[in-house]
Design a protein around this motif. Sequence first.
Motif, PDB file in Angstrom:
ATOM      1  N   ALA A  42       0.200  27.050  -2.702  1.00 43.30           N
ATOM      2  CA  ALA A  42       0.420  25.856  -1.892  1.00 43.30           C
ATOM      3  C   ALA A  42       1.908  25.701  -1.617  1.00 43.30           C
ATOM      4  O   ALA A  42       2.742  25.911  -2.486  1.00 43.30           O
ATOM      5  N   GLY A  43       2.248  25.338  -0.413  1.00 41.56           N
ATOM      6  CA  GLY A  43       3.640  25.178  -0.022  1.00 41.56           C
ATOM      7  C   GLY A  43       4.153  26.283   0.872  1.00 41.56           C
ATOM      8  O   GLY A  43       5.160  26.109   1.550  1.00 41.56           O
ATOM      9  N   ARG A  44       3.454  27.398   0.936  1.00 47.77           N
ATOM     10  CA  ARG A  44       3.921  28.474   1.801  1.00 47.77           C
ATOM     11  C   ARG A  44       3.610  28.129   3.253  1.00 47.77           C
ATOM     12  O   ARG A  44       2.718  27.337   3.558  1.00 47.77           O
ATOM     13  N   VAL A  45       4.343  28.717   4.167  1.00 43.18           N
ATOM     14  CA  VAL A  45       4.106  28.544   5.592  1.00 43.18           C
ATOM     15  C   VAL A  45       3.488  29.828   6.135  1.00 43.18           C
ATOM     16  O   VAL A  45       4.019  30.918   5.932  1.00 43.18           O
ATOM     17  N   ILE A  46       2.364  29.690   6.811  1.00 43.02           N
ATOM     18  CA  ILE A  46       1.640  30.829   7.369  1.00 43.02           C
ATOM     19  C   ILE A  46       1.825  30.770   8.877  1.00 43.02           C
ATOM     20  O   ILE A  46       1.505  29.766   9.511  1.00 43.02           O
ATOM     21  N   VAL A  47       2.333  31.833   9.477  1.00 45.21           N
ATOM     22  CA  VAL A  47       2.694  31.822  10.887  1.00 45.21           C
ATOM     23  C   VAL A  47       2.109  33.033  11.597  1.00 45.21           C
ATOM     24  O   VAL A  47       2.103  34.140  11.055  1.00 45.21           O
ATOM     25  N   THR A  63      -5.755  35.537   6.249  1.00 42.50           N
ATOM     26  CA  THR A  63      -5.951  34.222   5.637  1.00 42.50           C
ATOM     27  C   THR A  63      -6.885  33.342   6.462  1.00 42.50           C
ATOM     28  O   THR A  63      -6.626  33.080   7.634  1.00 42.50           O
ATOM     29  N   HIS A  64      -7.986  32.900   5.850  1.00 43.89           N
ATOM     30  CA  HIS A  64      -8.902  31.953   6.478  1.00 43.89           C
ATOM     31  C   HIS A  64      -8.392  30.542   6.198  1.00 43.89           C
ATOM     32  O   HIS A  64      -8.165  30.182   5.041  1.00 43.89           O
ATOM     33  N   ILE A  65      -8.233  29.753   7.245  1.00 39.75           N
ATOM     34  CA  ILE A  65      -7.610  28.438   7.129  1.00 39.75           C
ATOM     35  C   ILE A  65      -8.559  27.354   7.634  1.00 39.75           C
ATOM     36  O   ILE A  65      -9.052  27.416   8.759  1.00 39.75           O
ATOM     37  N   ARG A  66      -8.808  26.364   6.777  1.00 36.16           N
ATOM     38  CA  ARG A  66      -9.614  25.192   7.143  1.00 36.16           C
ATOM     39  C   ARG A  66      -8.647  24.052   7.435  1.00 36.16           C
ATOM     40  O   ARG A  66      -7.842  23.672   6.582  1.00 36.16           O
ATOM     41  N   LEU A  67      -8.677  23.536   8.673  1.00 30.96           N
ATOM     42  CA  LEU A  67      -7.788  22.429   9.033  1.00 30.96           C
ATOM     43  C   LEU A  67      -8.122  21.211   8.180  1.00 30.96           C
ATOM     44  O   LEU A  67      -9.275  20.772   8.133  1.00 30.96           O
ATOM     45  N   ILE A  68      -7.119  20.670   7.546  1.00 31.03           N
ATOM     46  CA  ILE A  68      -7.328  19.599   6.589  1.00 31.03           C
ATOM     47  C   ILE A  68      -7.431  18.248   7.300  1.00 31.03           C
ATOM     48  O   ILE A  68      -6.780  18.007   8.309  1.00 31.03           O
ATOM     49  N   GLY A  69      -8.311  17.370   6.812  1.00 29.90           N
ATOM     50  CA  GLY A  69      -8.387  16.009   7.299  1.00 29.90           C
ATOM     51  C   GLY A  69      -9.298  15.775   8.491  1.00 29.90           C
ATOM     52  O   GLY A  69      -9.448  14.637   8.938  1.00 29.90           O
ATOM     53  N   ILE A  70      -9.905  16.849   9.045  1.00 27.45           N
ATOM     54  CA  ILE A  70     -10.813  16.682  10.185  1.00 27.45           C
ATOM     55  C   ILE A  70     -12.104  17.431   9.921  1.00 27.45           C
ATOM     56  O   ILE A  70     -12.203  18.264   9.027  1.00 27.45           O
ATOM     57  N   ASP A  71     -13.103  17.126  10.750  1.00 27.60           N
ATOM     58  CA  ASP A  71     -14.393  17.827  10.657  1.00 27.60           C
ATOM     59  C   ASP A  71     -14.975  17.920  12.056  1.00 27.60           C
ATOM     60  O   ASP A  71     -15.021  16.926  12.788  1.00 27.60           O
ATOM     61  N   THR A  72     -15.391  19.116  12.450  1.00 26.87           N
ATOM     62  CA  THR A  72     -16.049  19.302  13.739  1.00 26.87           C
ATOM     63  C   THR A  72     -17.495  19.703  13.498  1.00 26.87           C
ATOM     64  O   THR A  72     -17.845  20.167  12.406  1.00 26.87           O
ATOM     65  N   PRO A  73     -18.360  19.542  14.485  1.00 25.40           N
ATOM     66  CA  PRO A  73     -19.749  19.963  14.307  1.00 25.40           C
ATOM     67  C   PRO A  73     -19.840  21.461  14.009  1.00 25.40           C
ATOM     68  O   PRO A  73     -18.962  22.237  14.390  1.00 25.40           O
ATOM     69  N   GLU A  74     -20.895  21.850  13.298  1.00 24.79           N
ATOM     70  CA  GLU A  74     -21.135  23.269  13.036  1.00 24.79           C
ATOM     71  C   GLU A  74     -21.253  24.008  14.366  1.00 24.79           C
ATOM     72  O   GLU A  74     -21.672  23.444  15.381  1.00 24.79           O
ATOM     73  N   ALA A  75     -20.888  25.292  14.364  1.00 26.34           N
ATOM     74  CA  ALA A  75     -20.846  26.067  15.608  1.00 26.34           C
ATOM     75  C   ALA A  75     -22.167  26.021  16.370  1.00 26.34           C
ATOM     76  O   ALA A  75     -22.183  25.991  17.598  1.00 26.34           O
ATOM     77  N   CYS A 108       1.127  26.998   9.964  1.00 21.19           N
ATOM     78  CA  CYS A 108       0.295  26.218   9.042  1.00 21.19           C
ATOM     79  C   CYS A 108       0.977  26.076   7.690  1.00 21.19           C
ATOM     80  O   CYS A 108       1.537  27.045   7.169  1.00 21.19           O
ATOM     81  N   LEU A 109       0.918  24.878   7.122  1.00 22.10           N
ATOM     82  CA  LEU A 109       1.463  24.617   5.795  1.00 22.10           C
ATOM     83  C   LEU A 109       0.326  24.628   4.780  1.00 22.10           C
ATOM     84  O   LEU A 109      -0.579  23.793   4.824  1.00 22.10           O
ATOM     85  N   ASP A 110       0.363  25.592   3.879  1.00 28.50           N
ATOM     86  CA  ASP A 110      -0.666  25.758   2.850  1.00 28.50           C
ATOM     87  C   ASP A 110      -0.658  24.557   1.903  1.00 28.50           C
ATOM     88  O   ASP A 110       0.361  24.207   1.329  1.00 28.50           O
TER      89      ASP A 110
END
Length: 238
Positions: A42-47, A63-75, A108-110
Motif C-alpha cells: 500500500a502506498g505505491r503508485v501504479i502507472v 496488477t488487477h485494480i478495483r476502483l475503491i469507493g464505487i460499485d458498477t453493475p456486473e458486466a 493509481c494509488l495502492d
Amino acid sequence: MPLRPFLRRAFPHRVPACRLWALGLAAILALPAPLTGPVDAAGRVIVGPARVIDGDTIQIGATHIRLIGIDTPEAAETCKSPSGVVWRCGSYATHWLRQRLQGLRVECLDEGRDRYARTLAHCRVDGRDLGADLTRAGVARAYRRYSTEYVPAEEAARRAGLGLWADRPQVPAQFLARAVDAGPKDCQIKGNISKNGMIYHVPGSRSYNRTRIDTSRGERWFCSEGEARTAGWRAPRG
C-alpha cells in the motif's frame, strides 16, 4: 568518518595498507542494497495504460485494480428504469470506462487488497478522479458499505437523471436488452449468467426481482431447482 580512521579503529593491530583497503572494500560490498521504494505494498503508485475488465476493475501491467469507493453493475447485469426500459447497464459501464481510458495513461494509488487479492486504489486520468467521473455520469454507485466519498457525486447524478438514475437511459441501441420479466407459468426460476458464473434465483430470493432473463445470451427459465442444477446452474452463495 573517513574510511582510513574507521578501518584503523576496527582493526587496531598493524595491518598492511593494501590489506586494510581490501578489507574495507569487502565490508562495503557486503552491505545490503538500499530500498528504492515499496514493492507490492500500500502506498505505491501504479502507472501505465489500463486494460478494462469491467466498469470498476482495470489491469495495469500484471496488477488487477478495483476502483475503491464505487460499485458498477456486473458486466452481464441488466437494469430496469422507472419507465420500464430494460438495458444492459453492466455492459454499458464497461464500454463507458473503455472509452474514457482509451489511449490514456492511468495513475493509481495502492490502498490495500480486497478479499479477491485485487489491489484497491484511487485512480486518476488527466488529473481527474476516475471514481468521481464514473459516479457523476451515473455509471457507478457510491459504495456506501466501504466509503461515503462519492455520495455527493451519486446524488448529483440522481438529481440530473443520468445513467442508472435515468427514466429513459440515453444509451446506444446495442445496450437496450431483449429481456423478459416472466417465464412460463410453472417455471419461474431464473437462470442468470454473470461473471460469477451460471446462477439460478428462486422466487422470493434476494436477487430475484432485479434479475432479468435475456434468452439471447443463453439465460433461461427453470421449472425446478433440480432441473437448474442438472443444466449446470448453481444457487447463489451466502
